[in-house]
Design a protein around this motif. Structure first.
Motif, PDB file in Angstrom:
ATOM      1  N   THR A   1       0.836  -1.207   0.000  1.00 59.98           N
ATOM      2  CA  THR A   1       0.000   0.000   0.000  1.00 59.98           C
ATOM      3  C   THR A   1       0.867   1.252   0.000  1.00 59.98           C
ATOM      4  O   THR A   1       0.584   2.214  -0.726  1.00 59.98           O
ATOM      5  CB  THR A   1      -0.951   0.001   1.208  1.00 59.98           C
ATOM      6  N   GLU A   2       1.928   1.235   0.780  1.00 60.89           N
ATOM      7  CA  GLU A   2       2.834   2.392   0.845  1.00 60.89           C
ATOM      8  C   GLU A   2       3.460   2.688  -0.518  1.00 60.89           C
ATOM      9  O   GLU A   2       3.533   3.838  -0.949  1.00 60.89           O
ATOM     10  CB  GLU A   2       3.928   2.130   1.881  1.00 60.89           C
ATOM     11  N   VAL A   3       3.876   1.640  -1.223  1.00 58.72           N
ATOM     12  CA  VAL A   3       4.446   1.830  -2.564  1.00 58.72           C
ATOM     13  C   VAL A   3       3.372   2.368  -3.507  1.00 58.72           C
ATOM     14  O   VAL A   3       3.629   3.268  -4.305  1.00 58.72           O
ATOM     15  CB  VAL A   3       5.055   0.515  -3.102  1.00 58.72           C
ATOM     16  N   GLY A   4       2.153   1.846  -3.405  1.00 57.31           N
ATOM     17  CA  GLY A   4       1.041   2.335  -4.223  1.00 57.31           C
ATOM     18  C   GLY A   4       0.786   3.814  -4.010  1.00 57.31           C
ATOM     19  O   GLY A   4       0.555   4.563  -4.962  1.00 57.31           O
ATOM     20  N   LEU A   5       0.835   4.254  -2.760  1.00 60.68           N
ATOM     21  CA  LEU A   5       0.652   5.678  -2.458  1.00 60.68           C
ATOM     22  C   LEU A   5       1.764   6.514  -3.091  1.00 60.68           C
ATOM     23  O   LEU A   5       1.517   7.601  -3.616  1.00 60.68           O
ATOM     24  CB  LEU A   5       0.602   5.906  -0.948  1.00 60.68           C
ATOM     25  N   GLY A   6       2.972   5.998  -3.057  1.00 62.02           N
ATOM     26  CA  GLY A   6       4.083   6.687  -3.705  1.00 62.02           C
ATOM     27  C   GLY A   6       3.895   6.760  -5.214  1.00 62.02           C
ATOM     28  O   GLY A   6       4.196   7.781  -5.836  1.00 62.02           O
ATOM     29  N   LEU A   7       3.349   5.691  -5.797  1.00 60.66           N
ATOM     30  CA  LEU A   7       3.093   5.690  -7.239  1.00 60.66           C
ATOM     31  C   LEU A   7       1.991   6.675  -7.617  1.00 60.66           C
ATOM     32  O   LEU A   7       2.027   7.256  -8.705  1.00 60.66           O
ATOM     33  CB  LEU A   7       2.739   4.275  -7.715  1.00 60.66           C
ATOM     34  N   ASP A   8       1.007   6.865  -6.726  1.00 60.57           N
ATOM     35  CA  ASP A   8      -0.006   7.903  -6.974  1.00 60.57           C
ATOM     36  C   ASP A   8       0.682   9.226  -7.269  1.00 60.57           C
ATOM     37  O   ASP A   8       0.355   9.919  -8.237  1.00 60.57           O
ATOM     38  CB  ASP A   8      -0.911   8.110  -5.748  1.00 60.57           C
ATOM     39  N   GLN A   9       1.624   9.581  -6.406  1.00 63.06           N
ATOM     40  CA  GLN A   9       2.327  10.859  -6.534  1.00 63.06           C
ATOM     41  C   GLN A   9       3.222  10.884  -7.769  1.00 63.06           C
ATOM     42  O   GLN A   9       3.288  11.889  -8.478  1.00 63.06           O
ATOM     43  CB  GLN A   9       3.162  11.133  -5.276  1.00 63.06           C
ATOM     44  N   LYS A  10       3.920   9.785  -8.028  1.00 66.30           N
ATOM     45  CA  LYS A  10       4.832   9.734  -9.168  1.00 66.30           C
ATOM     46  C   LYS A  10       4.094   9.917 -10.492  1.00 66.30           C
ATOM     47  O   LYS A  10       4.530  10.694 -11.353  1.00 66.30           O
ATOM     48  CB  LYS A  10       5.604   8.407  -9.177  1.00 66.30           C
ATOM     49  N   VAL A  11       2.990   9.208 -10.665  1.00 68.57           N
ATOM     50  CA  VAL A  11       2.233   9.323 -11.914  1.00 68.57           C
ATOM     51  C   VAL A  11       1.639  10.729 -12.042  1.00 68.57           C
ATOM     52  O   VAL A  11       1.711  11.356 -13.106  1.00 68.57           O
ATOM     53  CB  VAL A  11       1.139   8.240 -12.017  1.00 68.57           C
ATOM     54  N   GLU A  12       1.082  11.233 -10.956  1.00 72.07           N
ATOM     55  CA  GLU A  12       0.506  12.584 -10.980  1.00 72.07           C
ATOM     56  C   GLU A  12       1.563  13.624 -11.349  1.00 72.07           C
ATOM     57  O   GLU A  12       1.329  14.497 -12.187  1.00 72.07           O
ATOM     58  CB  GLU A  12      -0.104  12.917  -9.618  1.00 72.07           C
ATOM     59  N   LYS A  13       2.750  13.518 -10.743  1.00 65.56           N
ATOM     60  CA  LYS A  13       3.824  14.472 -11.040  1.00 65.56           C
ATOM     61  C   LYS A  13       4.328  14.332 -12.472  1.00 65.56           C
ATOM     62  O   LYS A  13       4.668  15.335 -13.114  1.00 65.56           O
ATOM     63  CB  LYS A  13       4.968  14.308 -10.044  1.00 65.56           C
ATOM     64  N   LEU A  14       4.387  13.115 -12.984  1.00 70.32           N
ATOM     65  CA  LEU A  14       4.809  12.910 -14.368  1.00 70.32           C
ATOM     66  C   LEU A  14       3.823  13.571 -15.327  1.00 70.32           C
ATOM     67  O   LEU A  14       4.227  14.272 -16.266  1.00 70.32           O
ATOM     68  CB  LEU A  14       4.939  11.416 -14.684  1.00 70.32           C
ATOM     69  N   VAL A  15       2.532  13.381 -15.093  1.00 71.84           N
ATOM     70  CA  VAL A  15       1.516  14.004 -15.950  1.00 71.84           C
ATOM     71  C   VAL A  15       1.634  15.530 -15.864  1.00 71.84           C
ATOM     72  O   VAL A  15       1.641  16.216 -16.890  1.00 71.84           O
ATOM     73  CB  VAL A  15       0.096  13.524 -15.579  1.00 71.84           C
ATOM     74  N   GLU A  16       1.751  16.061 -14.641  1.00 78.21           N
ATOM     75  CA  GLU A  16       1.868  17.515 -14.465  1.00 78.21           C
ATOM     76  C   GLU A  16       3.095  18.072 -15.186  1.00 78.21           C
ATOM     77  O   GLU A  16       3.039  19.106 -15.844  1.00 78.21           O
ATOM     78  CB  GLU A  16       1.936  17.870 -12.979  1.00 78.21           C
ATOM     79  N   LYS A  17       4.215  17.381 -15.069  1.00 77.46           N
ATOM     80  CA  LYS A  17       5.455  17.835 -15.705  1.00 77.46           C
ATOM     81  C   LYS A  17       5.353  17.749 -17.220  1.00 77.46           C
ATOM     82  O   LYS A  17       5.831  18.636 -17.935  1.00 77.46           O
ATOM     83  CB  LYS A  17       6.638  17.003 -15.189  1.00 77.46           C
ATOM     84  N   ALA A  18       4.702  16.711 -17.733  1.00 76.75           N
ATOM     85  CA  ALA A  18       4.528  16.593 -19.179  1.00 76.75           C
ATOM     86  C   ALA A  18       3.642  17.722 -19.701  1.00 76.75           C
ATOM     87  O   ALA A  18       3.902  18.268 -20.770  1.00 76.75           O
ATOM     88  CB  ALA A  18       3.947  15.225 -19.545  1.00 76.75           C
ATOM     89  N   VAL A  19       2.602  18.088 -18.942  1.00 79.18           N
ATOM     90  CA  VAL A  19       1.760  19.227 -19.321  1.00 79.18           C
ATOM     91  C   VAL A  19       2.608  20.498 -19.341  1.00 79.18           C
ATOM     92  O   VAL A  19       2.600  21.253 -20.312  1.00 79.18           O
ATOM     93  CB  VAL A  19       0.550  19.384 -18.366  1.00 79.18           C
ATOM     94  N   GLU A  20       3.350  20.711 -18.268  1.00 83.08           N
ATOM     95  CA  GLU A  20       4.190  21.915 -18.145  1.00 83.08           C
ATOM     96  C   GLU A  20       5.204  21.995 -19.282  1.00 83.08           C
ATOM     97  O   GLU A  20       5.355  23.033 -19.922  1.00 83.08           O
ATOM     98  CB  GLU A  20       4.902  21.875 -16.795  1.00 83.08           C
ATOM     99  N   ASP A  21       5.891  20.891 -19.556  1.00 86.28           N
ATOM    100  CA  ASP A  21       6.905  20.887 -20.599  1.00 86.28           C
ATOM    101  C   ASP A  21       6.302  21.066 -21.987  1.00 86.28           C
ATOM    102  O   ASP A  21       6.876  21.746 -22.826  1.00 86.28           O
ATOM    103  CB  ASP A  21       7.725  19.583 -20.555  1.00 86.28           C
ATOM    104  N   SER A  22       5.138  20.475 -22.229  1.00 88.83           N
ATOM    105  CA  SER A  22       4.539  20.606 -23.561  1.00 88.83           C
ATOM    106  C   SER A  22       3.993  22.016 -23.779  1.00 88.83           C
ATOM    107  O   SER A  22       4.026  22.512 -24.898  1.00 88.83           O
ATOM    108  CB  SER A  22       3.453  19.557 -23.788  1.00 88.83           C
ATOM    109  N   VAL A  23       3.547  22.675 -22.730  1.00 85.75           N
ATOM    110  CA  VAL A  23       3.088  24.075 -22.841  1.00 85.75           C
ATOM    111  C   VAL A  23       4.289  24.986 -23.087  1.00 85.75           C
ATOM    112  O   VAL A  23       4.239  25.862 -23.937  1.00 85.75           O
ATOM    113  CB  VAL A  23       2.296  24.505 -21.582  1.00 85.75           C
TER     114      VAL A  23
END
Length: 163
Positions: A136-158
């Motif tokens: 569960t702890e790793v899953g919670l960490g993956l929540d953040q990792k995927v969210e940050k990757l999506v946010e960064k991809a949005v930021e970089d593409s803009v």
């Protein structure tokens, strides 16, 4: 089991977003892990060199949009298998059933109004179903990792679009 489904419409176009997403995440192929039996530590070090932003790695990209050519339509849709073998093992060593959800699936597509949408199931829900705190702890960490990757991809593409 209840799974939270994340669906986010983003401003960048499909191509700009997917290019940024693919540039940020690392890539891995089967040949990258062929020596895992004979050289596990060397393979571990090699996997670490493949890690992209947030330590995530793309295993495969399925072009689901191209299937629409079967009915004469042009659509954009890519499904990414994304994760990290080292992160996956940190869960599967506690319960092999966690391998059912590793790597994760992320779908990026354009809708009928040509908006780019990103969808995935929340990793902590997928992995939390096993009731094992370490997973569960790793899953919670993956929540953040995927969210940050999506946010960064949005930021970089803009920012690329603005240059």
């Amino acid at each position: 089991m209840q799974v939270t489904h994340i669906s986010t419409i983003v401003k960048p176009g499909f191509t700009d977003f997917t290019n940024a997403f693919e540039k940020l995440a690392g890539r891995i192929t089967k040949s990258d892990v062929t020596n895992i039996v004979t050289d596990p530590e060397g393979t571990r070090r090699h996997i670490e060199t493949l890690q992209g932003y947030q330590d995530l790695i793309i295993f495969d990209i399925q072009d689901h949009g191209s299937l629409f050519n079967l009915i004469g339509e042009k659509r954009f849709a890519k499904q990414y298998l994304i994760g990290n073998p080292l992160i996956a093992f940190s869960m599967t060593r506690h319960d092999i059933r966690a391998a059912l959800y590793a790597p994760l699936r992320v779908l990026v597509y354009t809708d009928g109004q040509n908006r780019t949408t990103i969808e995935y199931d929340k990793p902590s829900d997928l992995f939390g179903q096993f009731g094992i705190p370490q997973i569960t702890e790793v899953g919670l960490g993956l929540d953040q990792k995927v969210e940050k990757l999506v946010e960064k991809a949005v930021e970089d593409s803009v920012s690329v679009k603005q240059q």
